[in-house]
Design a protein around this motif. Structure first.
Motif, short mmCIF file in Angstrom:
data_model
loop_
_atom_site.label_atom_id
_atom_site.label_comp_id
_atom_site.label_asym_id
_atom_site.label_seq_id
_atom_site.Cartn_x
_atom_site.Cartn_y
_atom_site.Cartn_z
N UNK A 70 -36.36 -167.95 64.23
CA UNK A 70 -35.79 -167.17 65.45
C UNK A 70 -35.19 -165.91 65.23
N UNK A 71 -34.23 -165.96 64.08
CA UNK A 71 -33.63 -164.69 63.89
C UNK A 71 -34.48 -163.63 63.47
N UNK A 72 -35.46 -164.18 62.60
CA UNK A 72 -36.38 -162.89 62.27
C UNK A 72 -36.96 -162.34 63.59
N UNK A 73 -37.21 -163.00 64.73
CA UNK A 73 -38.03 -162.36 65.78
C UNK A 73 -37.04 -161.43 66.65
N UNK A 74 -35.65 -161.21 66.21
CA UNK A 74 -34.68 -160.31 67.04
C UNK A 74 -35.03 -158.92 66.61
N UNK A 75 -35.48 -158.03 67.88
CA UNK A 75 -35.75 -156.65 67.71
C UNK A 75 -35.02 -155.96 66.59
N UNK A 76 -35.49 -155.17 66.08
CA UNK A 76 -34.65 -154.38 65.06
C UNK A 76 -33.23 -153.52 65.58
N UNK A 77 -33.46 -153.01 66.67
CA UNK A 77 -32.30 -152.25 67.24
C UNK A 77 -31.31 -153.18 67.79
N UNK A 78 -31.53 -154.46 67.72
CA UNK A 78 -30.36 -155.28 68.11
C UNK A 78 -29.46 -155.62 66.99
N UNK A 79 -29.92 -155.27 65.74
CA UNK A 79 -29.14 -155.29 64.41
C UNK A 79 -28.17 -154.20 64.36
N UNK A 81 -25.86 -153.54 66.30
CA UNK A 81 -24.47 -153.70 66.61
C UNK A 81 -23.40 -153.82 65.41
N UNK A 82 -23.87 -154.59 64.34
CA UNK A 82 -23.00 -154.36 63.03
C UNK A 82 -22.67 -152.79 62.41
N UNK A 83 -23.64 -152.14 62.48
CA UNK A 83 -23.66 -150.83 61.93
C UNK A 83 -22.60 -150.05 62.94
N UNK A 84 -22.93 -150.33 64.08
CA UNK A 84 -21.65 -149.34 64.98
C UNK A 84 -20.43 -150.19 64.95
N UNK A 85 -20.28 -151.39 64.82
CA UNK A 85 -18.98 -151.93 64.40
C UNK A 85 -18.41 -151.33 63.07
N UNK A 86 -19.05 -151.18 62.17
CA UNK A 86 -18.47 -150.72 61.04
C UNK A 86 -18.32 -149.09 61.36
N UNK A 87 -18.95 -148.34 61.96
CA UNK A 87 -18.65 -146.97 62.15
C UNK A 87 -17.15 -146.81 63.31
N UNK A 124 -30.72 -148.44 80.42
CA UNK A 124 -31.24 -148.56 78.98
C UNK A 124 -30.54 -149.99 78.44
N UNK A 125 -31.13 -150.46 77.46
CA UNK A 125 -30.93 -151.94 76.69
C UNK A 125 -30.63 -152.96 77.83
N UNK A 126 -31.56 -152.87 78.68
CA UNK A 126 -31.69 -154.00 79.62
C UNK A 126 -30.69 -154.15 80.74
N UNK A 127 -29.79 -153.03 80.89
CA UNK A 127 -28.66 -153.08 81.91
C UNK A 127 -29.45 -152.75 83.43
#
Length: 153
Positions: A70-79, A81-87, A124-127
């Motif tokens: 199930x985790x492997x089915x998550x679209x790439x762009x949803x990952x 969030x972690x990079x944006x948090x680090x930034x 964008x992003x489903x909003x």
């Protein structure tokens, strides 16, 4: 115009609390940098503690846990969030002491307002699409003017 409801009266203080927590988090992480000599190391320790707290919360919640497939089915762009948090956390540790917390927070809020208007406007992003109007535009301009005023020390 948003309708006043009991749910809104409940979530408004919770949301205000996010802003309060973020200001404290920035000030705390900035102090942490003094001990660790690096914004990245301070961010890493902050994320490490946050990860432990989140892991404990997830362990005790009743929601089912996803499988690896199930985790492997998550679209790439949803990952991202972690990079944006680090930034966000790493650069807040670096920039907040140079700007002061008030100016820093104002710029963060202004940046959030501007990109949020575009995200809402284009859906964008489903909003849900909410067009940019003069009230939203004026509100963001007022915030920007407020940020400019905070630069005067």
């Amino acid at each position: 115009m948003m309708k006043i409801s009991s749910q809104l009266l409940f979530i408004l203080p919770l949301t205000l609390g996010i802003g309060i927590a973020m200001a404290f988090q920035t000030a705390i992480n900035t102090q942490l940098r003094e001990y660790l000599n690096s914004p990245l190391q301070a961010a890493l320790l902050s994320f490490f503690i946050g990860t432990i707290v989140l892991a404990l919360l997830v362990c005790f919640q009743s929601a089912s846990k996803p499988s690896l497939s199930e985790i492997s089915q998550i679209p790439w762009f949803l990952w991202l969030g972690g990079f944006l948090g680090v930034y966000a956390i790493s650069l807040s540790i670096y920039t907040a002491p140079k700007l002061g917390l008030l100016t820093f927070s104002g710029l963060v809020i202004f940046g959030q307002l501007v990109i949020s208007m575009f995200i809402d406007h284009f859906g964008w992003l489903g909003t849900e699409k909410t067009p940019i109007n003069w009230q939203r535009l004026l509100g963001s301009i007022v915030i920007f003017i407020g940020v400019l005023l905070t630069l005067q020390r």
